[in-house]
Write a protein that holds these residues in place. Sequence first.
Motif, PDB file in Angstrom:
ATOM      1  N   GLY A 176      12.139  11.417  -6.282  1.00  0.00           N
ATOM      2  CA  GLY A 176      12.279  10.213  -7.094  1.00  0.00           C
ATOM      3  C   GLY A 176      12.072   8.928  -6.316  1.00  0.00           C
ATOM      4  O   GLY A 176      12.222   7.842  -6.876  1.00  0.00           O
ATOM      5  N   LEU A 177      11.729   9.048  -5.030  1.00  0.00           N
ATOM      6  CA  LEU A 177      11.608   7.870  -4.175  1.00  0.00           C
ATOM      7  C   LEU A 177      10.170   7.462  -3.918  1.00  0.00           C
ATOM      8  O   LEU A 177       9.935   6.440  -3.259  1.00  0.00           O
ATOM      9  CB  LEU A 177      12.318   8.124  -2.832  1.00  0.00           C
ATOM     10  CG  LEU A 177      13.812   8.482  -2.915  1.00  0.00           C
ATOM     11  CD1 LEU A 177      14.366   8.716  -1.523  1.00  0.00           C
ATOM     12  CD2 LEU A 177      14.591   7.390  -3.639  1.00  0.00           C
ATOM     13  N   GLN A 178       9.194   8.236  -4.396  1.00  0.00           N
ATOM     14  CA  GLN A 178       7.806   7.830  -4.195  1.00  0.00           C
ATOM     15  C   GLN A 178       7.531   6.533  -4.957  1.00  0.00           C
ATOM     16  O   GLN A 178       7.974   6.354  -6.088  1.00  0.00           O
ATOM     17  CB  GLN A 178       6.856   8.928  -4.681  1.00  0.00           C
ATOM     18  CG  GLN A 178       6.764  10.125  -3.754  1.00  0.00           C
ATOM     19  CD  GLN A 178       5.762  11.155  -4.233  1.00  0.00           C
ATOM     20  OE1 GLN A 178       5.880  11.683  -5.344  1.00  0.00           O
ATOM     21  NE2 GLN A 178       4.770  11.456  -3.415  1.00  0.00           N
ATOM     22  N   ARG A 179       6.801   5.635  -4.330  1.00  0.00           N
ATOM     23  CA  ARG A 179       6.513   4.337  -4.937  1.00  0.00           C
ATOM     24  C   ARG A 179       5.646   4.518  -6.182  1.00  0.00           C
ATOM     25  O   ARG A 179       4.689   5.296  -6.182  1.00  0.00           O
ATOM     26  CB  ARG A 179       5.803   3.428  -3.930  1.00  0.00           C
ATOM     27  CG  ARG A 179       5.691   1.978  -4.388  1.00  0.00           C
ATOM     28  CD  ARG A 179       4.928   1.168  -3.352  1.00  0.00           C
ATOM     29  NE  ARG A 179       5.608   1.136  -2.075  1.00  0.00           N
ATOM     30  CZ  ARG A 179       6.558   0.267  -1.772  1.00  0.00           C
ATOM     31  NH1 ARG A 179       6.953  -0.631  -2.670  1.00  0.00           N
ATOM     32  NH2 ARG A 179       7.124   0.285  -0.582  1.00  0.00           N
ATOM     33  N   ARG A 180       5.979   3.812  -7.227  1.00  0.00           N
ATOM     34  CA  ARG A 180       5.214   3.873  -8.473  1.00  0.00           C
ATOM     35  C   ARG A 180       4.355   2.621  -8.622  1.00  0.00           C
ATOM     36  O   ARG A 180       4.752   1.530  -8.218  1.00  0.00           O
ATOM     37  CB  ARG A 180       6.161   3.986  -9.680  1.00  0.00           C
ATOM     38  CG  ARG A 180       7.072   5.202  -9.648  1.00  0.00           C
ATOM     39  CD  ARG A 180       6.316   6.493  -9.816  1.00  0.00           C
ATOM     40  NE  ARG A 180       5.802   6.653 -11.145  1.00  0.00           N
ATOM     41  CZ  ARG A 180       6.399   7.355 -12.109  1.00  0.00           C
ATOM     42  NH1 ARG A 180       7.561   7.944 -11.868  1.00  0.00           N
ATOM     43  NH2 ARG A 180       5.855   7.470 -13.298  1.00  0.00           N
ATOM     44  N   TYR A 181       3.171   2.818  -9.219  1.00  0.00           N
ATOM     45  CA  TYR A 181       2.244   1.710  -9.434  1.00  0.00           C
ATOM     46  C   TYR A 181       1.869   1.658 -10.917  1.00  0.00           C
ATOM     47  O   TYR A 181       2.405   2.413 -11.737  1.00  0.00           O
ATOM     48  CB  TYR A 181       1.005   1.897  -8.559  1.00  0.00           C
ATOM     49  CG  TYR A 181       1.301   1.843  -7.078  1.00  0.00           C
ATOM     50  CD1 TYR A 181       1.383   0.625  -6.408  1.00  0.00           C
ATOM     51  CD2 TYR A 181       1.523   3.004  -6.344  1.00  0.00           C
ATOM     52  CE1 TYR A 181       1.663   0.564  -5.046  1.00  0.00           C
ATOM     53  CE2 TYR A 181       1.814   2.955  -4.987  1.00  0.00           C
ATOM     54  CZ  TYR A 181       1.883   1.737  -4.345  1.00  0.00           C
ATOM     55  OH  TYR A 181       2.166   1.681  -3.003  1.00  0.00           O
ATOM     56  N   THR A 182       0.949   0.762 -11.254  1.00  0.00           N
ATOM     57  CA  THR A 182       0.562   0.561 -12.649  1.00  0.00           C
ATOM     58  C   THR A 182      -0.072   1.832 -13.214  1.00  0.00           C
ATOM     59  O   THR A 182      -1.026   2.374 -12.637  1.00  0.00           O
ATOM     60  CB  THR A 182      -0.430  -0.609 -12.766  1.00  0.00           C
ATOM     61  OG1 THR A 182       0.175  -1.782 -12.221  1.00  0.00           O
ATOM     62  CG2 THR A 182      -0.811  -0.852 -14.220  1.00  0.00           C
ATOM     63  N   PRO A 234      -6.579  12.352  -2.027  1.00  0.00           N
ATOM     64  CA  PRO A 234      -7.547  11.293  -1.702  1.00  0.00           C
ATOM     65  C   PRO A 234      -7.387  10.093  -2.621  1.00  0.00           C
ATOM     66  O   PRO A 234      -6.818  10.200  -3.716  1.00  0.00           O
ATOM     67  CB  PRO A 234      -8.903  11.983  -1.908  1.00  0.00           C
ATOM     68  CG  PRO A 234      -8.621  13.066  -2.908  1.00  0.00           C
ATOM     69  CD  PRO A 234      -7.223  13.532  -2.624  1.00  0.00           C
ATOM     70  N   VAL A 235      -7.887   8.951  -2.172  1.00  0.00           N
ATOM     71  CA  VAL A 235      -7.750   7.695  -2.905  1.00  0.00           C
ATOM     72  C   VAL A 235      -9.138   7.170  -3.253  1.00  0.00           C
ATOM     73  O   VAL A 235     -10.032   7.148  -2.413  1.00  0.00           O
ATOM     74  CB  VAL A 235      -6.991   6.652  -2.062  1.00  0.00           C
ATOM     75  CG1 VAL A 235      -6.917   5.319  -2.792  1.00  0.00           C
ATOM     76  CG2 VAL A 235      -5.588   7.156  -1.733  1.00  0.00           C
ATOM     77  N   PRO A 294       0.823  -1.210   0.000  1.00  0.00           N
ATOM     78  CA  PRO A 294       0.000   0.000   0.000  1.00  0.00           C
ATOM     79  C   PRO A 294       0.856   1.259   0.000  1.00  0.00           C
ATOM     80  O   PRO A 294       1.998   1.248   0.491  1.00  0.00           O
ATOM     81  CB  PRO A 294      -0.817  -0.122   1.291  1.00  0.00           C
ATOM     82  CG  PRO A 294       0.029  -0.992   2.176  1.00  0.00           C
ATOM     83  CD  PRO A 294       0.733  -1.952   1.270  1.00  0.00           C
ATOM     84  N   PRO A 295       0.336   2.362  -0.520  1.00  0.00           N
ATOM     85  CA  PRO A 295       1.089   3.620  -0.502  1.00  0.00           C
ATOM     86  C   PRO A 295       1.183   4.176   0.912  1.00  0.00           C
ATOM     87  O   PRO A 295       0.270   4.013   1.725  1.00  0.00           O
ATOM     88  CB  PRO A 295       0.256   4.539  -1.409  1.00  0.00           C
ATOM     89  CG  PRO A 295      -1.132   3.981  -1.354  1.00  0.00           C
ATOM     90  CD  PRO A 295      -0.971   2.496  -1.191  1.00  0.00           C
ATOM     91  N   THR A 296       2.293   4.827   1.207  1.00  0.00           N
ATOM     92  CA  THR A 296       2.466   5.504   2.491  1.00  0.00           C
ATOM     93  C   THR A 296       1.907   6.913   2.405  1.00  0.00           C
ATOM     94  O   THR A 296       1.521   7.384   1.324  1.00  0.00           O
ATOM     95  CB  THR A 296       3.948   5.564   2.871  1.00  0.00           C
ATOM     96  OG1 THR A 296       4.639   6.410   1.912  1.00  0.00           O
ATOM     97  CG2 THR A 296       4.576   4.177   2.853  1.00  0.00           C
ATOM     98  N   GLY A 297       1.882   7.604   3.535  1.00  0.00           N
ATOM     99  CA  GLY A 297       1.426   8.992   3.533  1.00  0.00           C
ATOM    100  C   GLY A 297       2.288   9.872   2.658  1.00  0.00           C
ATOM    101  O   GLY A 297       1.783  10.792   1.996  1.00  0.00           O
ATOM    102  N   ARG A 298       3.595   9.627   2.604  1.00  0.00           N
ATOM    103  CA  ARG A 298       4.492  10.419   1.749  1.00  0.00           C
ATOM    104  C   ARG A 298       4.237  10.128   0.275  1.00  0.00           C
ATOM    105  O   ARG A 298       4.395  11.003  -0.569  1.00  0.00           O
ATOM    106  CB  ARG A 298       5.955  10.129   2.093  1.00  0.00           C
ATOM    107  CG  ARG A 298       6.354  10.378   3.522  1.00  0.00           C
ATOM    108  CD  ARG A 298       6.321  11.818   3.916  1.00  0.00           C
ATOM    109  NE  ARG A 298       7.381  12.625   3.334  1.00  0.00           N
ATOM    110  CZ  ARG A 298       7.539  13.927   3.592  1.00  0.00           C
ATOM    111  NH1 ARG A 298       6.700  14.556   4.397  1.00  0.00           N
ATOM    112  NH2 ARG A 298       8.513  14.613   3.034  1.00  0.00           N
ATOM    113  N   ASP A 299       3.832   8.885  -0.049  1.00  0.00           N
ATOM    114  CA  ASP A 299       3.525   8.544  -1.438  1.00  0.00           C
ATOM    115  C   ASP A 299       2.313   9.321  -1.940  1.00  0.00           C
ATOM    116  O   ASP A 299       2.185   9.566  -3.143  1.00  0.00           O
ATOM    117  CB  ASP A 299       3.247   7.045  -1.576  1.00  0.00           C
ATOM    118  CG  ASP A 299       4.490   6.200  -1.368  1.00  0.00           C
ATOM    119  OD1 ASP A 299       5.590   6.675  -1.705  1.00  0.00           O
ATOM    120  OD2 ASP A 299       4.356   5.069  -0.853  1.00  0.00           O
ATOM    121  N   LEU A 300       1.406   9.686  -1.047  1.00  0.00           N
ATOM    122  CA  LEU A 300       0.164  10.341  -1.445  1.00  0.00           C
ATOM    123  C   LEU A 300       0.287  11.863  -1.512  1.00  0.00           C
ATOM    124  O   LEU A 300      -0.671  12.543  -1.891  1.00  0.00           O
ATOM    125  CB  LEU A 300      -0.969   9.962  -0.481  1.00  0.00           C
ATOM    126  CG  LEU A 300      -1.333   8.476  -0.445  1.00  0.00           C
ATOM    127  CD1 LEU A 300      -2.442   8.220   0.562  1.00  0.00           C
ATOM    128  CD2 LEU A 300      -1.754   7.980  -1.825  1.00  0.00           C
TER     129      LEU A 300
END
Length: 404
Positions: A224-230, A297-298, A206-212
């Motif tokens: 450049g460290l935020q997680r990437r998804y599809t 928001p997600v 799952p994404p973290t708060g920093r990813d969002l």
Amino acid sequence: MKTNQIFTRSLTILAIGVTFLGMQPAQAADVSPRGVNVKSFGTTTVFLTYFGLNNQSPAEALWCGEINADRSCVSGTVFGRLPRRYNIGRTSGQNNYTDIMTIPASVARKAYQDAARGNNSDFFYVRRWRSNNGGPDEYVAVTCRLSSGGARVPFSITSVKLVTGGKPAPAVVTGSTLPQFGAQISYNGTGRLKGRWEVVLPGDPPPTGRDLLTEASLPLEERGLQRRYTLLERFDIFLQPTGQVLLPSPDPTKFPKGSTGAYQILLRIEATDDKEGDSSIGTGIVNSGGVAGFSMPVFRYFMTANVDKITPIEPLANRKIAVGQTLRFSWQGISNARGYKLEIKDKDRVILSALLSSERTTYTAPPWLKQKTNKLLTWRVQALDRDGSILTESVPQQFQILGK
């Protein structure tokens, strides 16, 4: 001889003056930008970089109408304090600190009222820096200039709301197409809204708060460290200075819909060039167009083989929750339920039970539940018929509230 005495005395006075000036505490820390335009009515968000820090930690941040010689706030002129929910600053590099200054509308209103009484229309954002080695505190101030109609205010995102037209977390039978949705975005200034829609598939971390956070809300080295998804779809549009835009979701036919499970659609906003919000880090300029002081928001949805099945959303199984975090329970309901019953157990003993209407699929736990720290608790939801009988129930989920 008399001339030489006068010359010698002058040199002595000059040397004493230089020595005295050298004894004054130097203001080593600084900030970029030092001054910004802000909205007179509404929220303003600005990316700030503090540099020249010398083993110092950030303390409180205040807005005030006047500052002293040491740049601290004059007593009696304080308009407000940076709310904890907006305090998302981080250290950056060796001696820098990235601060996201989000001015609440209440503070802007107080500054405007103060100016209407005949005082200076400029006010100040003052951050106190605490020495980690016993030195004196230091204050750094940013000048905030009230602007007419939001002219030359940095381009920032002030609010994002998902517009779904239905339930916030719809359940979709495998193979079906999701309904269209969009993001209602409020913003300041003008500029390019650039980014992408991504999907978190079942089984992905799952994404973290920093990813969002938006990219422009992060220090340069974190971007450049935020997680990437599809990737689902990219967007790049120019926003006129109207303050509102409805960003449509990707084509629903592009959404994955083969496997059962929980999906998340993420709105990822990238940093763009914005002259009004440029911030210097000493070695260059950081672009901060699209900065925001909150997480995006997600949009969640569930692929299921049976639409009449209660699906737990949060907290998921074995989730650990910090004691300071809001404890919220949510689930995907069923179409024929006339109500829901939420139960939370400590081992085999029910410690909380709540009856909810059929429209309610979320529940925020009361504060006293957080006293049950470091215990394995279990929650489940039952769907009730009109007469109170149980139609179906969710699979029990364990969670834990972590103590301080």
